[in-house]
Design a protein around this motif. Structure first.
Motif, PDB file in Angstrom:
ATOM      1  N   ALA A  74       0.830  -1.206   0.000  1.00 14.49           N
ATOM      2  CA  ALA A  74       0.000   0.000   0.000  1.00 14.49           C
ATOM      3  C   ALA A  74       0.863   1.255   0.000  1.00 14.49           C
ATOM      4  CB  ALA A  74      -0.917  -0.008   1.228  1.00 14.49           C
ATOM      5  N   VAL A  75       1.905   1.267   0.822  1.00 14.62           N
ATOM      6  CA  VAL A  75       2.810   2.423   0.868  1.00 14.62           C
ATOM      7  C   VAL A  75       3.523   2.588  -0.468  1.00 14.62           C
ATOM      8  CG1 VAL A  75       4.900   3.333   1.938  1.00 14.62           C
ATOM      9  CG2 VAL A  75       3.115   2.320   3.368  1.00 14.62           C
ATOM     10  N   THR A  76       3.952   1.479  -1.046  1.00 12.23           N
ATOM     11  CA  THR A  76       4.640   1.540  -2.341  1.00 12.23           C
ATOM     12  C   THR A  76       3.736   2.141  -3.412  1.00 12.23           C
ATOM     13  OG1 THR A  76       6.028  -0.355  -1.791  1.00 12.23           O
ATOM     14  CG2 THR A  76       5.790   0.162  -4.119  1.00 12.23           C
ATOM     15  N   HIS A  77       2.461   1.800  -3.381  1.00 11.37           N
ATOM     16  CA  HIS A  77       1.516   2.381  -4.349  1.00 11.37           C
ATOM     17  C   HIS A  77       1.521   3.910  -4.241  1.00 11.37           C
ATOM     18  CE1 HIS A  77      -2.131   2.739  -6.812  1.00 11.37           C
ATOM     19  NE2 HIS A  77      -2.503   3.674  -5.945  1.00 11.37           N
ATOM     20  N   CYS A  78       1.499   4.421  -3.022  1.00  7.33           N
ATOM     21  CA  CYS A  78       1.534   5.883  -2.830  1.00  7.33           C
ATOM     22  C   CYS A  78       2.836   6.480  -3.329  1.00  7.33           C
ATOM     23  CB  CYS A  78       1.357   6.220  -1.349  1.00  7.33           C
ATOM     24  SG  CYS A  78      -0.189   5.687  -0.647  1.00  7.33           S
ATOM     25  N   VAL A  79       3.932   5.821  -2.976  1.00 12.29           N
ATOM     26  CA  VAL A  79       5.253   6.327  -3.353  1.00 12.29           C
ATOM     27  C   VAL A  79       5.413   6.369  -4.864  1.00 12.29           C
ATOM     28  CG1 VAL A  79       7.718   5.777  -3.301  1.00 12.29           C
ATOM     29  CG2 VAL A  79       6.366   5.644  -1.196  1.00 12.29           C
ATOM     30  N   GLU A  80       4.971   5.317  -5.534  1.00 15.24           N
ATOM     31  CA  GLU A  80       5.108   5.271  -6.988  1.00 15.24           C
ATOM     32  C   GLU A  80       4.138   6.220  -7.683  1.00 15.24           C
ATOM     33  OE1 GLU A  80       4.616   1.133  -7.840  1.00 15.24           O
ATOM     34  OE2 GLU A  80       6.760   0.703  -7.579  1.00 15.24           O
TER      35      GLU A  80
END
Length: 628
Positions: A212-218
């Motif tokens: 979930a965090v990676t989705h935001c970061v990307e």
């Protein structure tokens, strides 16, 4: 916005200012907080995982938080908000965004009832700020795609966030995802837990949170990541180092292969030729008390590792050491063979079929002699092998000064070579075709010793002693190195296939003499060659290890044909199943590139042979009659 210092409940201390200063300087932080709790940030990241542990009654939620590279475990909401407010300023300044992942447990497992005939699903409730809706969907999808062995998670969206989450989201304008899950790891009506379910929950929730965090970061184009796991830890905590040393202390108290290798191979062969009885094999007296070693092994604490991946690797290693110790304690007893089957596995039908195919294709002509003593060309004895080994070791030493190998010529080993830790052991009785020396040393030095020293350079001894199950891929890699060195002869490939056929016979209950006759009468092995193969198979009472050479080779060839890289295999002693783990640890910065590379890949011939293998190859395609 209120300043960090004015919000500090302990204004006489400067601990909060020190935290802000460390973040500004890009330094790591691991600090216990006033009143309990801890802030851990191993490097500045655009997110923080938090857990409020008022009474420590939510151990799984705490473990999920602590699995992250950036986390806050606080004793109450007040101090949590103060710390979050302080670090939010620094992180938002650096990344332009601040993501808050809040994890906690629900008070009860409301789907579980006394009259449920089957295990019901369990609840996971999530709340997301307006800008985290897609991240919430990513989290939910990851949960639904995860493997549920016991109870299936049911993800539900809620409209009301926890009080402290609501305040942080509004006051700080943080991108927030809050997750609460039912305490399904607890046994109903008691304080006891289900350990396996607990570990599964930690891994599942930690991985989904990172996704979930990676989705935001990307989406925000903040960082460029090869995998969501790249947001994981880049530093070992002290507990990992302590565990690593403790596991290695147990592993270093015994040499498994030496303990189960006969010391009277020559005499046993002479007696076997002249008599009708099974050979009497003698072994070294044990230098350890197995029960004490097991007690020490299982007294090792796995607490406070804070990394699910490393936790799993060390648990696997602990179980493997337990099996090895059980094998040693049952040496020359009937249960030895079953412990060996548990450690190395059975001979699978496809593996046996491949071995028989090889033997059928190579079964023409004169009986196969020993692979180590060719009848054509010059012969090398143990001293010539030692001389060439020292020369090869010196070449590796020039690449890595820590490449210090002890070379020993021994009278208590069957003909051949063996690696034990940083030692190369050569049986005094060894003689072989001189053209086989270089490939065999590539096997022992260029793979077994090279991965030992590269593993040592990783900082954790686990990577030099070997991850659980590493031997199959390690031996497959070592056999492949013989091909890359131009030395895969028909006799060598027949020997490897013969070990598989003999191993299957042994596991099926055949006697030493019956398996020996099978290799001679059906597969055209010479008397001495058959005996040497069968001696290895029946050592200790029946050891299934020798099937792993061909199994590992087939796995490696499939890996290369599928576009897989060899580089991670040089980092240490790993199994094929750990390839993804090694890639993840490398992405996280926890592993170094190999300190030394194999010499056989530094030649044009070696690189050409590797390219040929990548195009698709079976073991029979590796035979190199002309190159010898």
């Amino acid at each position: 916005m209120t300043t960090a210092s004015s919000r500090n409940p302990n204004s006489e201390d400067n601990w909060l200012d020190e935290i802000v200063s460390c973040l500004a300087d890009g330094k790591s932080i691991r600090r216990d907080l006033p009143g309990g709790g801890r802030l851990h940030i191993d490097r500045p990241l655009p997110f923080l995982c938090i857990h409020i542990a008022e009474d420590g009654a939510e151990p799984v939620a705490r473990d999920v938080a602590q699995a992250n590279a950036s986390y806050l475990v606080a004793p109450n909401a007040a101090i949590a908000l103060i710390v979050v407010e302080a670090i939010e300023v620094a992180l938002r300044k650096q990344f332009g965004v601040f993501i808050l992942f809040d994890i906690g447990e629900l008070k009860q497992d409301r789907f579980l009832t006394e009259d449920a005939p089957y295990l019901p699903p369990f609840e996971i409730a999530i709340w997301a700020s307006a800008d985290m809706m897609e991240a919430a969907e990513t989290f939910s999808a990851a949960i639904k795609d995860s493997e549920a062995r016991f109870r299936t998670p049911r993800v539900e969206r809620v409209s009301t966030p926890p009080t402290h989450v609501d305040k942080a989201s509004r006051d700080l304008e943080a991108s927030t995802l809050a997750v609460r899950f039912a305490p399904v790891y607890r046994q109903p009506g008691s304080e006891q837990i289900y350990p396996e379910l607990r570990d599964q929950l930690v891994s599942m929730l930690f991985d989904a949170g990172l996704r979930a965090v990676t989705h935001c970061v990307e989406t925000a184009k903040i960082l460029k990541l090869k995998t969501h796991r790249a947001l994981g830890r880049r530093a070992f905590v002290d507990a990992v180092t302590r565990l690593d040393r403790s596991i290695d202390d147990v592993a270093s108290t015994f040499d498994f292969l030496l303990a189960v290798t006969p010391i009277n191979a020559g005499a046993a062969f002479e007696a076997f030729k002249d008599g009708e009885q099974e050979p009497v094999l003698l072994y070294r007296p044990l230098t350890l008390q197995v029960e004490a070693a097991k007690q020490k092994l299982f007294s090792i604490s796995f607490d406070h590792l804070e990394d699910p991946v490393l936790h799993q690797l060390y648990r696997e290693k602990q179980q493997e050491l337990d099996l090895q110790l059980s094998l040693i304690s049952s040496r020359q007893k009937s249960q030895f063979i079953e412990f060996g089957r548990a450690l190395y596995g059975p001979v699978e039908p496809h593996l046996l079929s491949e071995a028989k195919t090889i033997l059928t294709h190579l079964n023409e002509g004169e009986p196969s002699g020993d692979d180590d003593a060719g009848s054509r060309g010059k012969i090398a004895d143990c001293y010539q092998i030692e001389h060439r080994a020292r020369s090869m070791i010196a070449a590796y030493h020039r690449q890595l000064t820590d490449f210090e190998v002890s070379v020993e010529i021994r009278d208590d080993l069957p003909s051949g070579l063996m690696v034990s830790g940083h030692r190369l052991l050569i049986a005094r009785s060894t003689v072989m075709d001189a053209r086989r020396v270089e490939p065999l040393l590539s096997h022992e030095i260029g793979v077994h010793l090279l991965t030992y020293f590269n593993g040592s350079a990783q900082g954790l001894r686990l990577f030099r002693s070997g991850l659980a199950g590493y031997e199959g891929m390690q031996e497959g890699l070592a056999v492949f190195s013989e091909y890359l060195s131009g030395g895969m002869t028909p006799a060598r490939l027949r020997l490897i296939a013969g070990r598989v056929v003999g191993c299957a016979s042994m596991l099926d209950g055949a006697t030493f003499r019956e398996t020996n006759s099978l290799l001679i009468e059906e597969h055209n092995f010479s008397t001495s060659a058959a005996f040497n193969v069968v001696l290895r198979l029946y050592r200790g009472g029946g050891l299934a290890k020798d099937a792993i050479y061909l199994r590992g080779l087939l796995a490696l060839l499939d890996h290369l044909r599928g576009g897989g890289a060899l580089e991670p295999f040089w980092m240490g002693k790993i199994a094929a199943s750990h390839f993804g783990v090694m890639q993840e640890l490398a992405e996280r910065g926890l592993l170094r590139l190999p300190a030394v590379r194999p010499l056989f890949l530094e030649t044009d011939e070696g690189r050409t042979r590797l390219a040929r293998a990548r195009d698709g190859m079976r073991p029979l395609d590796m035979i190199q009659r002309q190159e010898m």
